[in-house]
Design a protein around this motif. Sequence first.
Motif, PDB file in Angstrom:
ATOM      1  N   CYS A 111     -23.214  14.504  -0.425  1.00  0.00           N
ATOM      2  CA  CYS A 111     -23.108  15.613  -1.384  1.00  0.00           C
ATOM      3  C   CYS A 111     -24.427  15.765  -2.146  1.00  0.00           C
ATOM      4  O   CYS A 111     -24.875  16.886  -2.415  1.00  0.00           O
ATOM      5  CB  CYS A 111     -21.983  15.364  -2.388  1.00  0.00           C
ATOM      6  N   MET A 112     -25.037  14.643  -2.488  1.00  0.00           N
ATOM      7  CA  MET A 112     -26.282  14.700  -3.259  1.00  0.00           C
ATOM      8  C   MET A 112     -27.441  15.194  -2.397  1.00  0.00           C
ATOM      9  O   MET A 112     -28.243  16.002  -2.841  1.00  0.00           O
ATOM     10  CB  MET A 112     -26.579  13.319  -3.863  1.00  0.00           C
ATOM     11  N   VAL A 113     -27.498  14.710  -1.164  1.00  0.00           N
ATOM     12  CA  VAL A 113     -28.553  15.172  -0.249  1.00  0.00           C
ATOM     13  C   VAL A 113     -28.434  16.683  -0.052  1.00  0.00           C
ATOM     14  O   VAL A 113     -29.442  17.396   0.008  1.00  0.00           O
ATOM     15  CB  VAL A 113     -28.457  14.423   1.104  1.00  0.00           C
ATOM     16  N   ALA A 114     -27.219  17.187   0.005  1.00  0.00           N
ATOM     17  CA  ALA A 114     -27.016  18.627   0.191  1.00  0.00           C
ATOM     18  C   ALA A 114     -27.139  19.398  -1.122  1.00  0.00           C
ATOM     19  O   ALA A 114     -26.832  20.591  -1.174  1.00  0.00           O
ATOM     20  CB  ALA A 114     -25.635  18.867   0.819  1.00  0.00           C
ATOM     21  N   ALA A 115     -27.551  18.714  -2.194  1.00  0.00           N
ATOM     22  CA  ALA A 115     -27.741  19.313  -3.521  1.00  0.00           C
ATOM     23  C   ALA A 115     -26.469  19.946  -4.077  1.00  0.00           C
ATOM     24  O   ALA A 115     -26.525  20.877  -4.881  1.00  0.00           O
ATOM     25  CB  ALA A 115     -28.885  20.327  -3.496  1.00  0.00           C
ATOM     26  N   LEU A 116     -25.339  19.418  -3.643  1.00  0.00           N
ATOM     27  CA  LEU A 116     -24.072  19.919  -4.183  1.00  0.00           C
ATOM     28  C   LEU A 116     -23.725  19.185  -5.478  1.00  0.00           C
ATOM     29  O   LEU A 116     -22.935  19.659  -6.289  1.00  0.00           O
ATOM     30  CB  LEU A 116     -22.948  19.701  -3.157  1.00  0.00           C
ATOM     31  N   LEU A 117     -24.307  18.011  -5.639  1.00  0.00           N
ATOM     32  CA  LEU A 117     -24.081  17.209  -6.846  1.00  0.00           C
ATOM     33  C   LEU A 117     -25.429  16.737  -7.376  1.00  0.00           C
ATOM     34  O   LEU A 117     -26.354  16.508  -6.582  1.00  0.00           O
ATOM     35  CB  LEU A 117     -23.226  15.980  -6.523  1.00  0.00           C
ATOM     36  N   PRO A 118     -25.541  16.534  -8.693  1.00  0.00           N
ATOM     37  CA  PRO A 118     -26.784  15.962  -9.222  1.00  0.00           C
ATOM     38  C   PRO A 118     -26.928  14.513  -8.780  1.00  0.00           C
ATOM     39  O   PRO A 118     -25.915  13.821  -8.597  1.00  0.00           O
ATOM     40  CB  PRO A 118     -26.585  16.035 -10.741  1.00  0.00           C
ATOM     41  N   ARG A 119     -28.155  14.072  -8.556  1.00  0.00           N
ATOM     42  CA  ARG A 119     -28.338  12.707  -8.065  1.00  0.00           C
ATOM     43  C   ARG A 119     -28.049  11.688  -9.159  1.00  0.00           C
ATOM     44  O   ARG A 119     -28.504  11.811 -10.280  1.00  0.00           O
ATOM     45  CB  ARG A 119     -29.768  12.528  -7.536  1.00  0.00           C
ATOM     46  N   ARG A 120     -27.217  10.721  -8.828  1.00  0.00           N
ATOM     47  CA  ARG A 120     -26.898   9.594  -9.737  1.00  0.00           C
ATOM     48  C   ARG A 120     -26.926   8.326  -8.906  1.00  0.00           C
ATOM     49  O   ARG A 120     -26.425   8.325  -7.777  1.00  0.00           O
ATOM     50  CB  ARG A 120     -25.481   9.747 -10.322  1.00  0.00           C
ATOM     51  N   PRO A 121     -27.484   7.249  -9.442  1.00  0.00           N
ATOM     52  CA  PRO A 121     -27.573   6.019  -8.645  1.00  0.00           C
ATOM     53  C   PRO A 121     -26.214   5.490  -8.224  1.00  0.00           C
ATOM     54  O   PRO A 121     -25.224   5.616  -8.969  1.00  0.00           O
ATOM     55  CB  PRO A 121     -28.283   5.029  -9.576  1.00  0.00           C
ATOM     56  N   GLY A 122     -26.184   4.891  -7.022  1.00  0.00           N
ATOM     57  CA  GLY A 122     -24.915   4.377  -6.483  1.00  0.00           C
ATOM     58  C   GLY A 122     -24.737   2.895  -6.767  1.00  0.00           C
ATOM     59  O   GLY A 122     -25.417   2.321  -7.627  1.00  0.00           O
ATOM     60  N   VAL A 156     -20.785  18.270   6.195  1.00  0.00           N
ATOM     61  CA  VAL A 156     -21.028  19.271   5.157  1.00  0.00           C
ATOM     62  C   VAL A 156     -21.103  20.619   5.862  1.00  0.00           C
ATOM     63  O   VAL A 156     -22.024  20.873   6.632  1.00  0.00           O
ATOM     64  CB  VAL A 156     -22.340  18.980   4.391  1.00  0.00           C
ATOM     65  N   GLY A 157     -20.094  21.441   5.653  1.00  0.00           N
ATOM     66  CA  GLY A 157     -20.029  22.734   6.342  1.00  0.00           C
ATOM     67  C   GLY A 157     -21.037  23.725   5.773  1.00  0.00           C
ATOM     68  O   GLY A 157     -21.633  23.492   4.719  1.00  0.00           O
ATOM     69  N   ARG A 158     -21.221  24.855   6.506  1.00  0.00           N
ATOM     70  CA  ARG A 158     -22.167  25.890   6.046  1.00  0.00           C
ATOM     71  C   ARG A 158     -21.797  26.400   4.658  1.00  0.00           C
ATOM     72  O   ARG A 158     -22.639  26.798   3.877  1.00  0.00           O
ATOM     73  CB  ARG A 158     -22.123  27.077   7.002  1.00  0.00           C
ATOM     74  N   SER A 159     -20.515  26.417   4.367  1.00  0.00           N
ATOM     75  CA  SER A 159     -20.029  26.929   3.077  1.00  0.00           C
ATOM     76  C   SER A 159     -20.207  25.911   1.962  1.00  0.00           C
ATOM     77  O   SER A 159     -19.929  26.193   0.801  1.00  0.00           O
ATOM     78  CB  SER A 159     -18.546  27.243   3.199  1.00  0.00           C
ATOM     79  N   GLY A 160     -20.582  24.680   2.327  1.00  0.00           N
ATOM     80  CA  GLY A 160     -20.699  23.614   1.327  1.00  0.00           C
ATOM     81  C   GLY A 160     -19.445  22.751   1.238  1.00  0.00           C
ATOM     82  O   GLY A 160     -19.438  21.753   0.512  1.00  0.00           O
ATOM     83  N   LEU A 161     -18.390  23.140   1.957  1.00  0.00           N
ATOM     84  CA  LEU A 161     -17.185  22.288   1.933  1.00  0.00           C
ATOM     85  C   LEU A 161     -17.511  20.967   2.624  1.00  0.00           C
ATOM     86  O   LEU A 161     -17.998  20.945   3.759  1.00  0.00           O
ATOM     87  CB  LEU A 161     -16.019  22.971   2.659  1.00  0.00           C
ATOM     88  N   VAL A 162     -17.249  19.860   1.927  1.00  0.00           N
ATOM     89  CA  VAL A 162     -17.527  18.527   2.488  1.00  0.00           C
ATOM     90  C   VAL A 162     -16.216  17.956   3.008  1.00  0.00           C
ATOM     91  O   VAL A 162     -15.239  17.849   2.261  1.00  0.00           O
ATOM     92  CB  VAL A 162     -18.121  17.593   1.403  1.00  0.00           C
ATOM     93  N   THR A 163     -16.188  17.616   4.289  1.00  0.00           N
ATOM     94  CA  THR A 163     -14.966  17.065   4.885  1.00  0.00           C
ATOM     95  C   THR A 163     -15.223  15.625   5.297  1.00  0.00           C
ATOM     96  O   THR A 163     -16.232  15.336   5.937  1.00  0.00           O
ATOM     97  CB  THR A 163     -14.553  17.905   6.121  1.00  0.00           C
ATOM     98  N   VAL A 164     -14.289  14.736   4.919  1.00  0.00           N
ATOM     99  CA  VAL A 164     -14.416  13.326   5.319  1.00  0.00           C
ATOM    100  C   VAL A 164     -13.078  12.865   5.877  1.00  0.00           C
ATOM    101  O   VAL A 164     -12.022  13.129   5.303  1.00  0.00           O
ATOM    102  CB  VAL A 164     -14.858  12.428   4.143  1.00  0.00           C
ATOM    103  N   THR A 165     -13.125  12.184   7.006  1.00  0.00           N
ATOM    104  CA  THR A 165     -11.890  11.640   7.569  1.00  0.00           C
ATOM    105  C   THR A 165     -12.220  10.441   8.460  1.00  0.00           C
ATOM    106  O   THR A 165     -13.380  10.193   8.778  1.00  0.00           O
ATOM    107  CB  THR A 165     -11.089  12.726   8.327  1.00  0.00           C
ATOM    108  N   GLY A 166     -11.180   9.684   8.814  1.00  0.00           N
ATOM    109  CA  GLY A 166     -11.379   8.480   9.624  1.00  0.00           C
ATOM    110  C   GLY A 166     -11.662   7.267   8.744  1.00  0.00           C
ATOM    111  O   GLY A 166     -11.415   7.283   7.544  1.00  0.00           O
ATOM    112  N   GLY A 167     -12.217   6.230   9.352  1.00  0.00           N
ATOM    113  CA  GLY A 167     -12.531   5.014   8.601  1.00  0.00           C
ATOM    114  C   GLY A 167     -11.318   4.122   8.444  1.00  0.00           C
ATOM    115  O   GLY A 167     -10.309   4.291   9.117  1.00  0.00           O
ATOM    116  N   LYS A 168     -11.438   3.154   7.554  1.00  0.00           N
ATOM    117  CA  LYS A 168     -10.276   2.317   7.287  1.00  0.00           C
ATOM    118  C   LYS A 168     -10.202   1.962   5.809  1.00  0.00           C
ATOM    119  O   LYS A 168     -11.179   2.090   5.084  1.00  0.00           O
ATOM    120  CB  LYS A 168     -10.261   1.078   8.175  1.00  0.00           C
TER     121      LYS A 168
END
Length: 550
Positions: free
Chosen positions: A412-423, A385-397
């Motif tokens: 995103c939710m921890v950074a308060a960019l999205l409202p919390r919703r159960p996963g 999660v960048g300083r600007s709020g841009l969330v970047t994800v890469t890698g994995g499979k």
Amino acid sequence: MTAPLRRAGQTAAVDKGATESQAFSREGLLQRLSEPREWDLAIIGGGATGLGVALDAAVRGLSVVLLESDDFAQGTSSRATKLVHGGVRYLAQGNISLVHEALHERTRLLNNAPHAAQRLAFVVPAYKLYELPFYGTGLKGYDVLAGHHSLGPTELLSPRRTQQLLPTVRRQGLVGGIRYWDGQFDDARLAVLLARTALQRGALLLNHCPVIALRREDGKVRGLQARDAESGQTYDVRARCVVNAAGVWVDAVRDMDRDADAPPKPPMVAPSQGVHLVVDRAFLPGTDALMVPKTEDGRVLFAVPWLGKTILGTTDTPRQDLDREPMPFREEVDFILREAGRYLSKAPTRADVRSVWVGLRPLVKPPDDEGDNTKALSREHTVIVGRSGLVTVTGGKWTTYRAMAEDVLERCMVAALLPRRPGGVTVQLPLIGAAPGRPMCEPPGEHLYGSEADLLRSLPGAERWLWRDAESGRGGLSEAMVRFALRYELARGVEDVLARRSRLLFLDAAGAASVAEGVAELVQEELGRAVTAQQRQAFGELARRYRSLP
Ligand SMILES: Cc1cc2nc3c(=O)[nH]c(=O)nc-3n(C[C@H](O)[C@H](O)[C@H](O)COP(=O)(O)OP(=O)(O)OC[C@H]3O[C@@H](n4cnc5c(N)ncnc54)[C@H](O)[C@@H]3O)c2cc1C
């Protein structure tokens, strides 16, 4: 040619008898994109990662828009080895938690998309006696780790049983084998199923719609600008949260997130390429895959029966550029053929290769200039999660796309960019058309359409075959499959149909070239717009690349 029942561009109706099969019109989707509103979440990139995030967020009730510059899965997500796996090699590295998670995700994927993913047995042939206890113990451990998610027991095989399961395995010196279970899937079709299921859940997804800029306000990312590649029209999209899921291309998007006078950001991705060669099924005629845990230079090599052909691969070669259609290096082709030849009674040659394709994997070095929010997960993928709020994800499979999506949304939710919703909402979420499937080693056919097979059969040309699998005389590509791709599966041109709805380009590039004109006519008929000479030529050139070796 028979007139279509309905053109995809003309209606958004739900089909009779198949309530889940919606034909979304591009005009309607673009209309939604142009509405003045703020979305909860905008996602850049329609590969496994972005699509997984879109579906999860939509099911949690968030408003979601996803934009893909090319076609869904056109990047790495259509170029995998097609294995749904826990990652035997990570076990060898002692990365137990990673393997454990992937083994759980493996089951979820197989359950949620049984028409696009199936279990598959792998045989490791042994030519030295110590290999049997050595690999046998490791693979038993793999099975134990899977627990109740096991897809079948690991077995030690006699030389005779090994030959029965791998009829073309090299017999000289064979002392036995080990058989274990994983899964395999059709990566690009799974991507399209994810996109369609997310659309059905209310998300807005568009392919052929590159993101060309980020909207920035007071140093914060507040949306993006995208361009419809078909009309050239640009769209401003406001969003509370923007996720950059552009695969190996994440750095280009990160670079949009800087002031004009600021220096370019240091890249976080170093690409490495993996090559696959496709040869006839005759080289591996059984239903089991062959796995070589350690080639001469210490790599893993697979020979996998897939959609009526055999996939051989892969490699892991660093490269500097980020070509959309990377070419294999000569040494990679030589390596795969040479190693396959060491284990198969008839060694495949260059002349036997029906298609060659290359995928780029991101080797991630998380930058240290992103502030406190930087977090390189101790897993295969990285979320920042960048300083600007841009969330970047890469890698994995691919196998863990669902768990990755949960991680991204949690960040995103921890950074308060999205409202919390159960996963946990996608753990048991059947994808569109989910119905018991058939082994993925069979030639392409109606079984890949699950509960939508009836709908497919109702379309004109269900019995008109444009291409038949010559080896088996079964399956192939019918006119109805092309129409289905254009009406229901969001395909927009010849390449979308032949590379990622049907996988013909990946199975037999010459076969794909031979049907391209017929497919172009159907594109014209179904979408009501001409396929230009330039587009036809571009596909011809692409098919040439897929069938030529360096
Ligand atoms: C050779 C190889 C073999 C593999 N085999 C397996 C396997 O057998 N099993 C497994 O589980 N995993 C496998 N993987 C891993 C798996 O394929 C990847 O982890 C996964 O596909 C990555 O998906 P992604 O969405 O992150 O990237 P991508 O699929 O590359 O998606 C990123 C998307 O972003 C789009 N994009 C880029 N820029 C923009 C922009 N400006 N605007 C809009 N869109 C943009 C691109 O067009 C692309 O479609 C393999 C990987 C490789 C390289």
